[in-house]
Design a protein around this motif. Structure first.
Motif, PDB file in Angstrom:
ATOM      1  N   TYR A   1       2.692  -8.481  -7.739  1.00  0.00           N
ATOM      2  CA  TYR A   1       2.395  -7.428  -6.038  1.00  0.00           C
ATOM      3  C   TYR A   1       3.614  -7.881  -5.759  1.00  0.00           C
ATOM      4  O   TYR A   1       4.336  -6.963  -5.237  1.00  0.00           O
ATOM      5  CB  TYR A   1       0.845  -7.964  -5.207  1.00  0.00           C
ATOM      6  CG  TYR A   1       1.133  -7.855  -4.167  1.00  0.00           C
ATOM      7  CD1 TYR A   1       0.230  -6.952  -4.226  1.00  0.00           C
ATOM      8  CD2 TYR A   1       1.425  -7.951  -3.263  1.00  0.00           C
ATOM      9  CE1 TYR A   1       0.784  -6.331  -2.782  1.00  0.00           C
ATOM     10  CE2 TYR A   1       1.524  -8.511  -2.006  1.00  0.00           C
ATOM     11  CZ  TYR A   1       1.260  -7.617  -1.144  1.00  0.00           C
ATOM     12  OH  TYR A   1       1.317  -6.637  -0.016  1.00  0.00           O
TER      13      TYR A   1
ATOM     14  N   GLU B   1       6.393  -5.384  -6.801  1.00  0.00           N
ATOM     15  CA  GLU B   1       5.790  -4.355  -7.586  1.00  0.00           C
ATOM     16  C   GLU B   1       6.149  -3.835  -5.807  1.00  0.00           C
ATOM     17  O   GLU B   1       7.177  -2.481  -5.119  1.00  0.00           O
ATOM     18  CB  GLU B   1       5.042  -3.524  -8.255  1.00  0.00           C
ATOM     19  CG  GLU B   1       5.275  -4.101  -9.255  1.00  0.00           C
ATOM     20  CD  GLU B   1       6.486  -3.821  -9.430  1.00  0.00           C
ATOM     21  OE1 GLU B   1       6.427  -2.187  -9.252  1.00  0.00           O
ATOM     22  OE2 GLU B   1       6.992  -3.170 -10.929  1.00  0.00           O
ATOM     23  N   ALA B   2       5.826  -4.989  -5.047  1.00  0.00           N
ATOM     24  CA  ALA B   2       4.902  -3.725  -3.210  1.00  0.00           C
ATOM     25  C   ALA B   2       5.991  -4.651  -2.404  1.00  0.00           C
ATOM     26  O   ALA B   2       6.359  -3.702  -1.707  1.00  0.00           O
ATOM     27  CB  ALA B   2       3.734  -4.756  -3.143  1.00  0.00           C
TER      28      ALA B   2
ATOM     29  N   LEU C   1      -4.221  -3.920 -11.027  1.00  0.00           N
ATOM     30  CA  LEU C   1      -4.019  -3.599  -9.097  1.00  0.00           C
ATOM     31  C   LEU C   1      -3.159  -4.213  -8.799  1.00  0.00           C
ATOM     32  O   LEU C   1      -2.655  -3.786  -8.297  1.00  0.00           O
ATOM     33  CB  LEU C   1      -5.180  -4.838  -9.268  1.00  0.00           C
ATOM     34  CG  LEU C   1      -7.153  -3.958  -9.640  1.00  0.00           C
ATOM     35  CD1 LEU C   1      -8.137  -4.619  -8.650  1.00  0.00           C
ATOM     36  CD2 LEU C   1      -6.730  -2.863  -8.715  1.00  0.00           C
TER      37      LEU C   1
ATOM     38  N   SER D   1       0.350  -1.713  -9.318  1.00  0.00           N
ATOM     39  CA  SER D   1       0.405   0.626  -8.660  1.00  0.00           C
ATOM     40  C   SER D   1      -0.778  -0.029  -7.091  1.00  0.00           C
ATOM     41  O   SER D   1      -0.226   1.171  -6.746  1.00  0.00           O
ATOM     42  CB  SER D   1      -0.651   1.109 -10.010  1.00  0.00           C
ATOM     43  OG  SER D   1      -1.692  -0.404 -10.589  1.00  0.00           O
ATOM     44  N   LEU D   2      -2.195  -0.545  -7.642  1.00  0.00           N
ATOM     45  CA  LEU D   2      -3.382  -0.588  -6.198  1.00  0.00           C
ATOM     46  C   LEU D   2      -2.668  -1.497  -5.405  1.00  0.00           C
ATOM     47  O   LEU D   2      -3.529  -2.592  -5.041  1.00  0.00           O
ATOM     48  CB  LEU D   2      -4.134  -0.066  -6.491  1.00  0.00           C
ATOM     49  CG  LEU D   2      -4.291   1.346  -8.013  1.00  0.00           C
ATOM     50  CD1 LEU D   2      -5.923   1.107  -8.274  1.00  0.00           C
ATOM     51  CD2 LEU D   2      -4.455   2.531  -7.109  1.00  0.00           C
ATOM     52  N   HIS D   3      -1.533  -1.489  -4.275  1.00  0.00           N
ATOM     53  CA  HIS D   3      -1.938  -2.927  -3.667  1.00  0.00           C
ATOM     54  C   HIS D   3      -2.124  -2.894  -2.574  1.00  0.00           C
ATOM     55  O   HIS D   3      -2.762  -4.246  -2.494  1.00  0.00           O
ATOM     56  CB  HIS D   3       0.032  -2.370  -2.797  1.00  0.00           C
ATOM     57  CG  HIS D   3       0.705  -1.833  -3.935  1.00  0.00           C
ATOM     58  ND1 HIS D   3       1.867  -0.787  -3.766  1.00  0.00           N
ATOM     59  CD2 HIS D   3       1.086  -2.512  -5.515  1.00  0.00           C
ATOM     60  CE1 HIS D   3       2.919  -1.294  -5.147  1.00  0.00           C
ATOM     61  NE2 HIS D   3       2.445  -2.281  -6.504  1.00  0.00           N
ATOM     62  N   ALA D   4      -2.999  -1.590  -2.283  1.00  0.00           N
ATOM     63  CA  ALA D   4      -3.377  -2.557  -0.634  1.00  0.00           C
ATOM     64  C   ALA D   4      -4.873  -2.195  -0.793  1.00  0.00           C
ATOM     65  O   ALA D   4      -5.681  -2.977  -0.839  1.00  0.00           O
ATOM     66  CB  ALA D   4      -3.771  -1.291   0.409  1.00  0.00           C
ATOM     67  N   PRO D   5      -5.435  -1.836  -2.309  1.00  0.00           N
ATOM     68  CA  PRO D   5      -6.500  -2.406  -2.132  1.00  0.00           C
ATOM     69  C   PRO D   5      -6.672  -3.455  -3.503  1.00  0.00           C
ATOM     70  O   PRO D   5      -7.721  -4.580  -3.285  1.00  0.00           O
ATOM     71  CB  PRO D   5      -7.420  -1.961  -3.655  1.00  0.00           C
ATOM     72  CG  PRO D   5      -6.840   0.049  -3.020  1.00  0.00           C
ATOM     73  CD  PRO D   5      -4.925  -0.556  -2.816  1.00  0.00           C
ATOM     74  N   TYR D   6      -5.680  -3.552  -4.213  1.00  0.00           N
ATOM     75  CA  TYR D   6      -5.533  -5.398  -4.176  1.00  0.00           C
ATOM     76  C   TYR D   6      -5.608  -6.007  -3.256  1.00  0.00           C
ATOM     77  O   TYR D   6      -6.853  -7.101  -3.572  1.00  0.00           O
ATOM     78  CB  TYR D   6      -4.183  -5.427  -4.744  1.00  0.00           C
ATOM     79  CG  TYR D   6      -4.261  -6.545  -5.364  1.00  0.00           C
ATOM     80  CD1 TYR D   6      -4.703  -7.059  -7.389  1.00  0.00           C
ATOM     81  CD2 TYR D   6      -2.739  -7.358  -5.199  1.00  0.00           C
ATOM     82  CE1 TYR D   6      -4.595  -8.471  -7.569  1.00  0.00           C
ATOM     83  CE2 TYR D   6      -3.265  -9.156  -6.099  1.00  0.00           C
ATOM     84  CZ  TYR D   6      -3.509  -9.431  -6.829  1.00  0.00           C
ATOM     85  OH  TYR D   6      -3.566 -10.921  -7.231  1.00  0.00           O
TER      86      TYR D   6
END
Length: 420
Positions: free
Chosen positions: A234, A237-238, A364, A367-372
């Motif tokens: 995270y 990537e984020a 997670l 790729s799925l930053h906010a849900p993580y």
């Protein structure tokens, strides 16, 4: 500390120091230095978890029947053989076989050493003893990793052979140190469950222990299981965190533990254990919120990096609060003579969480930053809820150990000093 406890702490430091030499470089060693590829390197890391899951159910019974010291010595010899052969293995089969020996030995060390700490401490001193263990483990891992980083050379297999040889030597030195330990009987506290048959059925019938295992799974899943997988992915990537900043964040975590451990101990050792764990859940919820700002906020790169480093530091603060709380609670929930079984069961839960955590958090976080962030913030708040519920199942002596009078009983029933 008595003589036995001093040797146990030396053992914890030596084992962590040895592991620090190799753990950070294992993937690079297998995939690049030995040229076995990323898939084999991934299998090696998986073998460590599988080996632990296989041996831990049997380790508890062995500790109960034979005592923690013989089991620890066998684990150390197994780990030494695994480390030494791993350093000279050139094929995938040999690497995997060596990793299974090292992983099995390393896994059994944890409950054996924890049980020895229980046997050499009282309800009044146990929290401080486990805090010292955690402090020395982190210090040993950090120093070992630092020295190993200066010795390793990715173009030379011999440099890695040296690292694994040093690790094996640390385990063998620990065999010599621990062979001189004279163990008293385990002390008991008021309000502990009555003694019974050594069986998993009895353990599962202990409602407080089952709740603690569930809580432990969430603790390790939502924190330790994310450090080197989901949270780092995270951050890269984020939040655009560089590899050097990621290293700084990991260093901040260790530094927080080393600096804050005993200051935190003074704060937590006179408070209800369940409330301390509940407070850790809230601190980690703040840590995940700060991580959310690092990757999802609109601040500068410097602010994002500072927030990400702060996240790891906050996790370290929570870890420092847990070390004198959770492990002693496992021991105080165990019936007399069953500490090894309970320590092994909790170590098994920890290994399950550490196996599942990266598998779930890695994809997670990448790729799925906010849900993580939202998911693990909720997990952290769940820690608080589970801790409050656990507190309702604990006796006053288990939740507030300073209320219990310590007593160490020698074989044959004569009171002895903790220095034995």
């Amino acid at each position: 500390m008595g003589a036995a406890m001093r040797r146990i702490h030396v053992g914890n430091a030596l084992s962590a120091f040895g592991l620090g030499f190799t753990v950070p470089y294992l993937y690079v060693y297998v995939a690049q230095v030995r040229g076995l590829g990323a898939m084999t390197a991934g299998l090696v890391l998986a073998v460590f978890a599988v080996a632990a899951l296989v041996v831990l159910p049997f380790a508890g019974r062995a500790i109960v029947r034979r005592g923690p010291l013989p089991v620890l010595l066998a684990a150390l010899l197994t780990a030494a053989v695994g480390a030494l052969t791993l350093g000279i293995s050139g094929s995938a089969a040999a690497v995997l076989a060596s990793a299974s020996l090292l992983g099995a030995g390393q896994a059994v060390m944890q409950p054996a050493l924890a049980t020895m700490i229980v046997d050499c401490s009282s309800a009044e001193t146990r929290s401080r003893a486990f805090a010292m263990q955690f402090f020395l483990q982190n210090l040993g891992l950090g120093v070992g990793g630092l020295i190993g980083g200066h010795l390793v050379d990715t173009t030379s297999a011999a440099s890695f052979t040296l690292l694994f040889a040093i690790e094996a030597a640390m385990f063998l030195l620990l065999v010599v140190v621990m062979a001189t330990v004279r163990m008293p009987h385990a002390p008991r506290i008021e309000g502990a469950p009555a003694a019974g048959r050594s069986s998993w059925k009895q353990l599962l019938g202990n409602r407080a222990m089952v709740q603690l295992c569930v809580l432990g799974f969430v603790l390790f899943f939502a924190c330790y299981g994310q450090f080197e997988s989901g949270l780092s992915a995270y951050g890269v990537e984020a939040a655009g965190i560089s590899t050097s900043a990621l290293g700084t964040a990991l260093a901040a975590n260790t530094l927080m533990i080393v600096v804050a451990q005993f200051a935190v101990l003074r704060f937590v050792e006179r408070r209800r254990r369940s409330r301390v764990i509940a407070a850790v859940g809230l601190i980690w919820a703040v840590a995940w919120a700060v991580a959310g700002y690092a990757g999802l906020g609109h601040g500068s790169q410097e602010m994002a990096t500072a927030a990400f480093v702060s996240t790891y530091a906050l996790f370290g603060l929570g870890e420092a609060m847990l070390s004198p709380t959770v492990a002693p609670l496992v021991a105080d929930l165990a019936p007399e003579g069953m500490a090894g079984q309970y320590n092994s069961a909790f170590a098994l839960v920890k290994q399950l969480a550490l196996a599942v955590g990266p598998a779930v958090g890695g994809p997670l976080g990448a790729s799925l930053h906010a849900p993580y962030i939202v998911a693990f913030l909720v997990f952290s708040l769940g820690i608080t809820v589970l801790a409050v519920r656990l507190g309702r199942q604990l006796t006053e002596a288990q939740d507030q150990p300073w209320l219990a009078k310590s007593r160490i009983v020698a074989r044959g029933g004569a009171p002895v000093s903790a220095d034995v």
